[in-house]
Design a protein around this motif. Structure first.
Motif, PDB file in Angstrom:
ATOM      1  N   VAL A  36       0.841  -1.201   0.000  1.00 36.79           N
ATOM      2  CA  VAL A  36       0.000   0.000   0.000  1.00 36.79           C
ATOM      3  C   VAL A  36       0.870   1.243   0.000  1.00 36.79           C
ATOM      4  O   VAL A  36       1.760   1.389   0.849  1.00 36.79           O
ATOM      5  N   LEU A  37       0.620   2.155  -0.921  1.00 32.56           N
ATOM      6  CA  LEU A  37       1.297   3.447  -0.956  1.00 32.56           C
ATOM      7  C   LEU A  37       0.465   4.476  -0.198  1.00 32.56           C
ATOM      8  O   LEU A  37      -0.718   4.666  -0.502  1.00 32.56           O
ATOM      9  N   VAL A  38       1.081   5.113   0.796  1.00 29.25           N
ATOM     10  CA  VAL A  38       0.406   6.172   1.536  1.00 29.25           C
ATOM     11  C   VAL A  38       0.859   7.491   0.934  1.00 29.25           C
ATOM     12  O   VAL A  38       1.997   7.923   1.108  1.00 29.25           O
ATOM     13  N   GLU A  39      -0.029   8.123   0.172  1.00 31.35           N
ATOM     14  CA  GLU A  39       0.315   9.340  -0.551  1.00 31.35           C
ATOM     15  C   GLU A  39      -0.499  10.514  -0.022  1.00 31.35           C
ATOM     16  O   GLU A  39      -1.634  10.357   0.436  1.00 31.35           O
ATOM     17  N   LYS A  40       0.092  11.696  -0.129  1.00 32.53           N
ATOM     18  CA  LYS A  40      -0.610  12.892   0.306  1.00 32.53           C
ATOM     19  C   LYS A  40      -1.848  13.115  -0.552  1.00 32.53           C
ATOM     20  O   LYS A  40      -1.845  12.845  -1.754  1.00 32.53           O
ATOM     21  N   LEU A  41      -2.891  13.608   0.091  1.00 35.52           N
ATOM     22  CA  LEU A  41      -4.110  13.931  -0.638  1.00 35.52           C
ATOM     23  C   LEU A  41      -3.970  15.295  -1.314  1.00 35.52           C
ATOM     24  O   LEU A  41      -3.189  16.155  -0.880  1.00 35.52           O
ATOM     25  N   ALA A  42      -4.725  15.485  -2.357  1.00 36.57           N
ATOM     26  CA  ALA A  42      -4.696  16.764  -3.056  1.00 36.57           C
ATOM     27  C   ALA A  42      -5.223  17.874  -2.144  1.00 36.57           C
ATOM     28  O   ALA A  42      -6.126  17.637  -1.323  1.00 36.57           O
ATOM     29  N   PRO A  43      -4.658  19.074  -2.250  1.00 35.73           N
ATOM     30  CA  PRO A  43      -5.152  20.194  -1.421  1.00 35.73           C
ATOM     31  C   PRO A  43      -6.657  20.396  -1.598  1.00 35.73           C
ATOM     32  O   PRO A  43      -7.170  20.377  -2.716  1.00 35.73           O
ATOM     33  N   GLY A  44      -7.353  20.556  -0.505  1.00 36.16           N
ATOM     34  CA  GLY A  44      -8.793  20.769  -0.548  1.00 36.16           C
ATOM     35  C   GLY A  44      -9.613  19.506  -0.664  1.00 36.16           C
ATOM     36  O   GLY A  44     -10.846  19.586  -0.752  1.00 36.16           O
ATOM     37  N   SER A  45      -8.958  18.340  -0.661  1.00 33.14           N
ATOM     38  CA  SER A  45      -9.690  17.086  -0.783  1.00 33.14           C
ATOM     39  C   SER A  45     -10.571  16.877   0.440  1.00 33.14           C
ATOM     40  O   SER A  45     -10.134  17.077   1.580  1.00 33.14           O
ATOM     41  N   PRO A  46     -11.838  16.473   0.242  1.00 32.00           N
ATOM     42  CA  PRO A  46     -12.715  16.223   1.391  1.00 32.00           C
ATOM     43  C   PRO A  46     -12.397  14.915   2.102  1.00 32.00           C
ATOM     44  O   PRO A  46     -12.936  14.650   3.174  1.00 32.00           O
ATOM     45  N   GLN A  47     -11.556  14.086   1.513  1.00 30.81           N
ATOM     46  CA  GLN A  47     -11.226  12.802   2.105  1.00 30.81           C
ATOM     47  C   GLN A  47     -10.227  12.957   3.242  1.00 30.81           C
ATOM     48  O   GLN A  47      -9.503  13.959   3.339  1.00 30.81           O
ATOM     49  N   LYS A  48     -10.175  11.944   4.095  1.00 34.97           N
ATOM     50  CA  LYS A  48      -9.209  11.884   5.184  1.00 34.97           C
ATOM     51  C   LYS A  48      -8.155  10.837   4.831  1.00 34.97           C
ATOM     52  O   LYS A  48      -8.488   9.740   4.375  1.00 34.97           O
ATOM     53  N   LEU A  49      -6.874  11.192   5.038  1.00 39.27           N
ATOM     54  CA  LEU A  49      -5.795  10.277   4.669  1.00 39.27           C
ATOM     55  C   LEU A  49      -5.914   8.960   5.410  1.00 39.27           C
ATOM     56  O   LEU A  49      -5.667   7.885   4.836  1.00 39.27           O
ATOM     57  N   SER A  50      -6.306   9.006   6.684  1.00 40.08           N
ATOM     58  CA  SER A  50      -6.421   7.763   7.448  1.00 40.08           C
ATOM     59  C   SER A  50      -7.505   6.864   6.874  1.00 40.08           C
ATOM     60  O   SER A  50      -7.351   5.638   6.810  1.00 40.08           O
ATOM     61  N   VAL A  51      -8.600   7.462   6.415  1.00 40.02           N
ATOM     62  CA  VAL A  51      -9.702   6.680   5.844  1.00 40.02           C
ATOM     63  C   VAL A  51      -9.277   6.069   4.514  1.00 40.02           C
ATOM     64  O   VAL A  51      -9.550   4.889   4.232  1.00 40.02           O
ATOM     65  N   VAL A  52      -8.604   6.851   3.669  1.00 41.08           N
ATOM     66  CA  VAL A  52      -8.126   6.336   2.383  1.00 41.08           C
ATOM     67  C   VAL A  52      -7.150   5.193   2.607  1.00 41.08           C
ATOM     68  O   VAL A  52      -7.204   4.161   1.924  1.00 41.08           O
ATOM     69  N   THR A  53      -6.245   5.361   3.565  1.00 38.40           N
ATOM     70  CA  THR A  53      -5.260   4.317   3.849  1.00 38.40           C
ATOM     71  C   THR A  53      -5.937   3.062   4.378  1.00 38.40           C
ATOM     72  O   THR A  53      -5.584   1.940   3.989  1.00 38.40           O
ATOM     73  N   ALA A  54      -6.904   3.228   5.253  1.00 41.74           N
ATOM     74  CA  ALA A  54      -7.628   2.070   5.790  1.00 41.74           C
ATOM     75  C   ALA A  54      -8.319   1.309   4.669  1.00 41.74           C
ATOM     76  O   ALA A  54      -8.329   0.063   4.656  1.00 41.74           O
ATOM     77  N   GLU A  55      -8.913   2.048   3.720  1.00 38.08           N
ATOM     78  CA  GLU A  55      -9.606   1.380   2.616  1.00 38.08           C
ATOM     79  C   GLU A  55      -8.619   0.570   1.777  1.00 38.08           C
ATOM     80  O   GLU A  55      -8.918  -0.558   1.342  1.00 38.08           O
ATOM     81  N   LYS A  56      -7.432   1.127   1.539  1.00 36.64           N
ATOM     82  CA  LYS A  56      -6.418   0.407   0.771  1.00 36.64           C
ATOM     83  C   LYS A  56      -5.940  -0.839   1.514  1.00 36.64           C
ATOM     84  O   LYS A  56      -5.727  -1.897   0.908  1.00 36.64           O
ATOM     85  N   LEU A  57      -5.773  -0.713   2.823  1.00 34.14           N
ATOM     86  CA  LEU A  57      -5.311  -1.861   3.609  1.00 34.14           C
ATOM     87  C   LEU A  57      -6.364  -2.960   3.627  1.00 34.14           C
ATOM     88  O   LEU A  57      -6.042  -4.150   3.518  1.00 34.14           O
ATOM     89  N   LEU A  58      -7.624  -2.590   3.750  1.00 28.29           N
ATOM     90  CA  LEU A  58      -8.694  -3.588   3.728  1.00 28.29           C
ATOM     91  C   LEU A  58      -8.753  -4.298   2.380  1.00 28.29           C
ATOM     92  O   LEU A  58      -9.060  -5.493   2.295  1.00 28.29           O
ATOM     93  N   ALA A  59      -8.432  -3.564   1.308  1.00 21.79           N
ATOM     94  CA  ALA A  59      -8.463  -4.154  -0.025  1.00 21.79           C
ATOM     95  C   ALA A  59      -7.404  -5.241  -0.211  1.00 21.79           C
ATOM     96  O   ALA A  59      -7.528  -6.097  -1.092  1.00 21.79           O
ATOM     97  N   THR A  60      -6.361  -5.220   0.618  1.00 23.71           N
ATOM     98  CA  THR A  60      -5.328  -6.264   0.520  1.00 23.71           C
ATOM     99  C   THR A  60      -5.792  -7.573   1.139  1.00 23.71           C
ATOM    100  O   THR A  60      -5.135  -8.602   0.965  1.00 23.71           O
TER     101      THR A  60
END
Length: 596
Positions: free
Chosen positions: A461-485
């Motif tokens: 899983v690559l933990v990458e910075k979110l685009a400025p102004g993104s409504p998403q949370k990095l922890s949530v995006v990372t969790a989703e990627k980890l669950l996908a594994t």
């Protein structure tokens, strides 16, 4: 030979140092107590770079003693630190005498320092501050007007000790005023050209800094703060850029912390020296700094070093001395405590001299005996207090982390907040072989490249910075990627963004996170899961009290989980199960105070 040994034991503090070594070793814990303690216990066994600034001299010292045939790697590092604590006692005694104190005054003063609860704790578990205190005592000894060496030897040894000190803990630089005084004194005393002596001192300083080369060659281990690559990476690490730079301790927002930290320091000094010796020491420091004489400049610079290492440093702390931050900030009190020992000992000697003018020589000898007896009595009182010091080192932290790891499913990923997740888990996994398949992530360190690199290396899983102004949370995006594994994912109670975005249920000290759309098991099944986990937990230690902040935190999490289960079970009409959960929550909660 017998008289030489007697002089070393009685007049030079040898007996006191040996007694302290015995005390420190006897209470050296075989388990972890705090985050940094877990880090250094792990590095002592595995090697690697510690958190910035790296503390390579101390890590090398721990590595040198990793062969000790003791119970655990943590125990070996604690004993290695006890040796440093005893050496500090011996050198500080010599420093007090070099500044003009008598042997009884030095013995009494250093015994007060050595028996201070803070010093006892930091001298008997893996922490860098015992070596920092030894460096400080050595600087005070070598720089004293009556120090053990003169001329070029004085200048060169001070340069070497300064380099070694900086290779351990950067706060030793706060002793620069008295250290530079000693170097200048040595240059002036030397019969050789001053340029040659100065160059020798600078060269010795460079030699003392060589332990930093260890950070360039040591491979990355499970417990290390990544891999230091090249000189640029070394400068980044030494300058603590991961924490924001060398001025990280500055009180950014005021917030009342300077006054609170100064009061906290004052309390430590009062507990260490008690009231009268402390007042004598402060008065001596002030009087000697203003009284005309050949040693006045030495005392002015000693006072400047104490002010820098004590009140000035404490006023710049951006952490209030409350809760878990109390011990973090108090560790830095050890340096001003050691420096102030010199004026306390000199002041007690002066007071004793004035009294001596009115009594016979026989009475003076008896006074010396009384000083030694008072020291023995004081150490005896400290031994009486040792059970409480030992009880403060609850096994709850290590046991909680071990319980967490051993009960997780294979290849689980844990996202947590406290640094104990990284340091404590790394020690258990790397040094003790407990469930190395589990990946423990400390989310507050996610911005660090080596943390993201490890996640990618172990999960893809690559933990990458979110685009400025993104409504998403990095922890949530990372969790989703980890669950996908397909790897099981768990969080601690502080990951609120993840908790609000996915279905989850209590699992021991954690919460298991499920992919979106997955139904949560019914409360009766969740109860059965946690009951089975609880029956596997190692809880064979005294329940921690609320003053044991770290240990109490983990037990409060135990209790909070079972309280939540009790409420859910009651709502579901499962009264017997709810009663069981409520009773267990009460049994696991920290004790309110020292009484059992």
């Amino acid at each position: 030979m017998a008289s030489r040994s007697t002089r070393w034991l009685v007049e030079r503090g040898g007996l006191l140092a040996l007694a302290c070594l015995g005390v420190y070793v006897s209470i050296a814990p075989a388990h972890l107590s705090t985050g940094d303690n877990g880090e250094f216990a792990g590095l002592g066994a595995m090697g690697g770079a510690a958190h910035p600034s790296g503390y390579p001299l101390y890590v090398l010292w721990l590595r040198a003693w990793s062969w000790l045939p003791v119970e655990t790697p943590a125990h070996a590092t604690a004993i290695a630190t006890a040796l440093l604590g005893a050496a500090m006692v011996l050198v500080l005694h010599a420093a007090c005498r070099a500044w003009g104190a008598s042997s009884p005054a030095a013995t009494f003063t250093v015994a007060l320092v050595a028996a201070t609860p803070l010093v006892v704790r930091l001298s008997s578990e893996a922490e860098v501050f015992a070596l920092n205190a030894l460096v400080a005592a050595t600087v005070l000894w070598l720089a004293a007007p009556g120090g053990p060496v003169r001329g070029s030897k004085r200048a060169a040894l001070l340069g070497l000790v300064a380099g070694l000190g900086l290779a351990n803990h950067m706060t030793c630089a706060l002793l620069a005023p008295i250290g530079l005084y000693g170097v200048v004194l040595g240059v002036r005393e030397a019969p050789r050209a001053r340029v040659v002596v100065t160059a020798a001192s600078v060269g010795a300083l460079v030699v003392g800094l060589l332990p930093y080369a260890y950070l360039l060659v040591v491979p990355e281990t499970r417990g290390s703060w990544g891999k230091v690559d090249g000189l640029a990476g070394l400068a980044h690490h030494v300058l603590r850029m991961d924490y924001g730079g060398p001025g990280e301790l500055a009180a950014h927002d005021g917030g009342g912390t300077p006054a609170a930290n100064l009061a906290w320091l004052a309390g430590t000094l009062v507990r260490g020296f008690v009231v009268l010796p402390l007042l004598v020491g402060l008065a001596t420091l002030g009087v000697r700094a203003v009284r005309p004489g050949p040693e006045r400049i030495a005392w002015i610079l000693l006072a400047a070093s104490w002010l820098l290492a004590g009140p000035v440093l404490m006023a710049r702390f951006n952490l209030a001395p409350e809760g878990p931050h109390a011990f973090i900030t108090q560790r830095f009190h050890m340096l001003p405590l050691v420096v102030l020992a010199v004026p306390v000992a000199v002041g007690l000697h002066a007071v004793g001299g004035r009294l001596g003018a009115r009594v016979s020589s026989g009475a003076l000898r008896r006074a010396g005996v009384l000083a030694v007896l008072a020291t023995v009595l004081m150490l005896g009182l400290q031994v009486i207090a040792l059970p409480r010091i030992a009880s403060e080192r609850s096994r709850a932290l290590e046991a909680s982390l071990a319980n967490m790891l051993t009960t997780l499913p294979p290849d689980a990923v844990v996202i947590g907040t406290p640094e104990e997740y990284m340091f404590g888990s790394a020690y258990l996994q790397g040094a003790r072989g407990v469930r190395p398949d589990v990946l423990a992530i400390t989310w507050q360190l996610i911005a660090l490249p080596h943390v993201r690199a490890r996640i990618h290396r172990e999960t893809g899983v690559l933990v990458e910075k979110l685009a400025p102004g993104s409504p998403q949370k990095l922890s949530v995006v990372t969790a989703e990627k980890l669950l996908a594994t397909g790897r099981p994912l768990f969080i601690d109670p502080f990951q609120s963004n993840i908790a609000a975005s996915f279905p989850l249920y209590p699992y021991g000290l954690l919460y298991r996170v499920l992919p979106r759309g997955t139904p949560v098991p019914p409360i009766a099944e969740v109860f059965a899961i946690n009951k089975a986990l609880y029956e596997q937990f190692d809880l064979a230690y005294p329940r921690p009290h609320v003053e044991q902040v770290v240990a109490a935190h983990y037990h409060e999490r135990h209790a909070a989980m079972w309280r939540a289960l009790a409420r859910g079970l009651a709502q579901a009409g499962l009264r017997d199960e709810a009663a069981y959960a409520a009773e267990l929550a009460t049994a696991l909660a920290p004790v309110n105070g020292w009484t059992r």
